[in-house]
Design a protein around this motif. Structure first.
Motif, mmCIF file in Angstrom:
data_model
loop_
_atom_site.group_PDB
_atom_site.id
_atom_site.type_symbol
_atom_site.label_atom_id
_atom_site.label_comp_id
_atom_site.label_asym_id
_atom_site.label_seq_id
_atom_site.Cartn_x
_atom_site.Cartn_y
_atom_site.Cartn_z
ATOM 1 N N MET A 28 0.834 -1.195 0.000
ATOM 2 C CA MET A 28 0.000 0.000 0.000
ATOM 3 C C MET A 28 0.870 1.247 0.000
ATOM 4 S SD MET A 28 -2.802 1.219 2.850
ATOM 5 C CE MET A 28 -3.625 2.800 2.686
ATOM 6 N N ASN A 29 0.572 2.194 -0.899
ATOM 7 C CA ASN A 29 1.284 3.462 -0.905
ATOM 8 C C ASN A 29 0.819 4.328 0.254
ATOM 9 O OD1 ASN A 29 2.744 2.905 -3.264
ATOM 10 N ND2 ASN A 29 1.030 3.561 -4.555
ATOM 11 N N ILE A 30 1.756 5.011 0.886
ATOM 12 C CA ILE A 30 1.425 5.883 2.010
ATOM 13 C C ILE A 30 1.031 7.265 1.479
ATOM 14 C CG2 ILE A 30 2.302 7.008 4.087
ATOM 15 C CD1 ILE A 30 4.169 4.687 4.497
ATOM 16 N N THR A 31 -0.141 7.722 1.882
ATOM 17 C CA THR A 31 -0.578 9.073 1.525
ATOM 18 C C THR A 31 0.336 10.085 2.183
ATOM 19 O OG1 THR A 31 -2.862 8.315 1.371
ATOM 20 C CG2 THR A 31 -2.519 10.683 1.571
ATOM 21 N N LEU A 32 0.824 11.039 1.420
ATOM 22 C CA LEU A 32 1.844 11.960 1.925
ATOM 23 C C LEU A 32 1.277 13.290 2.407
ATOM 24 C CD1 LEU A 32 4.676 11.371 -0.693
ATOM 25 C CD2 LEU A 32 4.291 10.251 1.502
ATOM 26 N N ALA A 47 -4.713 13.114 10.198
ATOM 27 C CA ALA A 47 -3.280 13.322 9.964
ATOM 28 C C ALA A 47 -2.628 12.221 9.135
ATOM 29 C CB ALA A 47 -2.554 13.455 11.305
ATOM 30 N N HIS A 48 -2.947 10.965 9.425
ATOM 31 C CA HIS A 48 -2.261 9.833 8.780
ATOM 32 C C HIS A 48 -3.306 8.938 8.106
ATOM 33 C CE1 HIS A 48 0.734 6.967 7.844
ATOM 34 N NE2 HIS A 48 1.491 7.060 8.917
ATOM 35 N N PRO A 49 -3.834 9.346 6.941
ATOM 36 C CA PRO A 49 -4.917 8.597 6.293
ATOM 37 C C PRO A 49 -4.574 7.139 6.000
ATOM 38 C CG PRO A 49 -4.637 10.753 5.273
ATOM 39 C CD PRO A 49 -3.477 10.568 6.197
ATOM 40 N N SER A 50 -3.336 6.855 5.629
ATOM 41 C CA SER A 50 -2.967 5.479 5.271
ATOM 42 C C SER A 50 -2.947 4.574 6.491
ATOM 43 C CB SER A 50 -1.602 5.473 4.581
ATOM 44 O OG SER A 50 -1.617 6.255 3.417
ATOM 45 N N GLY A 77 13.725 13.369 7.737
ATOM 46 C CA GLY A 77 14.214 12.193 7.039
ATOM 47 C C GLY A 77 13.682 12.080 5.617
ATOM 48 N N LYS A 78 14.065 10.999 4.939
ATOM 49 C CA LYS A 78 13.672 10.800 3.545
ATOM 50 C C LYS A 78 12.590 9.736 3.379
ATOM 51 C CE LYS A 78 18.135 12.262 1.679
ATOM 52 N NZ LYS A 78 19.294 11.908 0.811
ATOM 53 N N ASP A 79 12.204 9.059 4.458
ATOM 54 C CA ASP A 79 11.134 8.082 4.390
ATOM 55 C C ASP A 79 9.794 8.788 4.152
ATOM 56 O OD1 ASP A 79 8.908 6.364 5.931
ATOM 57 O OD2 ASP A 79 10.504 5.033 5.266
ATOM 58 N N LYS A 80 8.813 8.030 3.618
ATOM 59 C CA LYS A 80 7.523 8.638 3.272
ATOM 60 C C LYS A 80 6.803 9.220 4.491
ATOM 61 C CE LYS A 80 6.642 6.107 -0.992
ATOM 62 N NZ LYS A 80 5.738 5.172 -1.718
ATOM 63 N N GLU A 81 6.945 8.558 5.656
ATOM 64 C CA GLU A 81 6.291 9.121 6.845
ATOM 65 C C GLU A 81 6.963 10.415 7.295
ATOM 66 O OE1 GLU A 81 4.026 5.851 9.487
ATOM 67 O OE2 GLU A 81 5.969 5.209 8.748
ATOM 68 N N HIS A 82 8.237 10.573 7.008
ATOM 69 C CA HIS A 82 8.880 11.854 7.283
ATOM 70 C C HIS A 82 8.356 12.934 6.333
ATOM 71 C CE1 HIS A 82 11.944 9.216 9.279
ATOM 72 N NE2 HIS A 82 11.834 10.178 10.164
#
Length: 269
Positions: free
Chosen positions: A1-5, A55-58, A79-84
């Motif tokens: 699953m792609n993380i909504t940014l 805040a965190h839809p995914s 950071g460079k991760d999607k949650e960052h």
């Protein structure tokens, strides 16, 4: 699953100041804030502006606390991760607001708890307007460097337990509505709540895993040095210092008995 940014906007009311944002589901399995937002969406605004975000839809979609990183430990998102990236985008959206209210749920038996990471005139005024008696003050250098509310001009987190699924949402809604009345956004009777018990975090009490807690321990109740706190296997563990615990039991952090705090009574002026 792609993380909504990006956070998902749930509603927006009014314009101008005072501008307030309600943030829900920073942890995706804590849905109490979302239920509060859905109720606030129905209410008439007297002055100012009010916005609600998921805040965190995914993480919410999968009912997970997070994916790789705890969002509320990684603001402003360097950071460079999607949650960052998500943390960075949330941080950017929140900067224009006068007040951020971040709502959480926990499996610890804490009832209701206000949390702040700054102790200044604006924060003390905010706490006096908020109808919760217990306050946890988390100095940024101790445990809250990456917390969302450490990176906004004025913010408060609210924890409700012992359930993450929103069973106490009506209590949370009443608390938020009273705060919004006190700050002039809603019509109603203004009331102040200056008498507070302040629990200042001094650290985290680490324990080896697997750990079984002494069931007699209670959040906010003093643990004495030498007191039996639980077992690691067959080994009995005893407290090496005196403190007031917060986030015991099912809501504890892995590898920790609880957050350690010291307690004082104050009257905010």
């Amino acid at each position: 699953m792609n993380i909504t940014l990006h956070p998902k906007q749930i509603f927006k009311k009014g314009s101008g100041h005072e501008s307030v944002v309600i943030l829900s589901c920073v942890h995706g399995d804590e849905i109490i804030g979302l239920r509060v937002c859905l109720e606030l969406k129905k209410i008439h605004l007297l002055n100012g502006s009010l916005v609600g975000f998921l805040a965190h839809p995914s993480a919410y979609a999968l009912k997970k606390r997070e994916f790789k990183y705890d969002l509320n430990r990684n603001f402003p998102g360097k950071g460079k991760d999607k949650e960052h990236y998500l943390a960075r985008n949330i941080h950017h959206k929140l900067q224009p607001f006068d007040l951020v209210i971040d709502i959480h749920g926990t499996d610890s038996r804490i009832d209701s708890l206000a949390i702040v990471t700054k102790w200044n005139t604006h924060t003390k005024r905010l706490l006096a307007e908020f109808p919760v008696e217990k306050v946890m003050y988390v100095p940024a250098h101790v445990y809250a460097k990456g917390a969302l509310i450490s990176h906004v001009p004025l913010g408060i987190s609210i924890e409700y337990g012992p359930n993450k699924l929103g069973h106490q949402y009506r209590t949370a809604l009443a608390h938020v509505e009273q705060l919004l009345v006190n700050r002039g956004l809603f019509r109603g009777t203004k009331r102040l709540f200056p008498e507070k018990t302040i629990y200042t975090v001094i650290g985290k009490y680490d324990v080896p895993e697997p750990f079984r807690q002494n069931p007699k321990l209670r959040d906010f109740q003093r643990v004495e040095r030498g007191e039996y706190i639980g077992k690691h296997g067959s080994e009995k563990l005893h407290a090496t210092r005196t403190f007031y615990p917060i986030f015991l039991g099912k809501g504890r952090y892995k590898g920790a008995l609880a957050l350690m705090t010291k307690r004082r009574q104050v009257i905010l002026t």
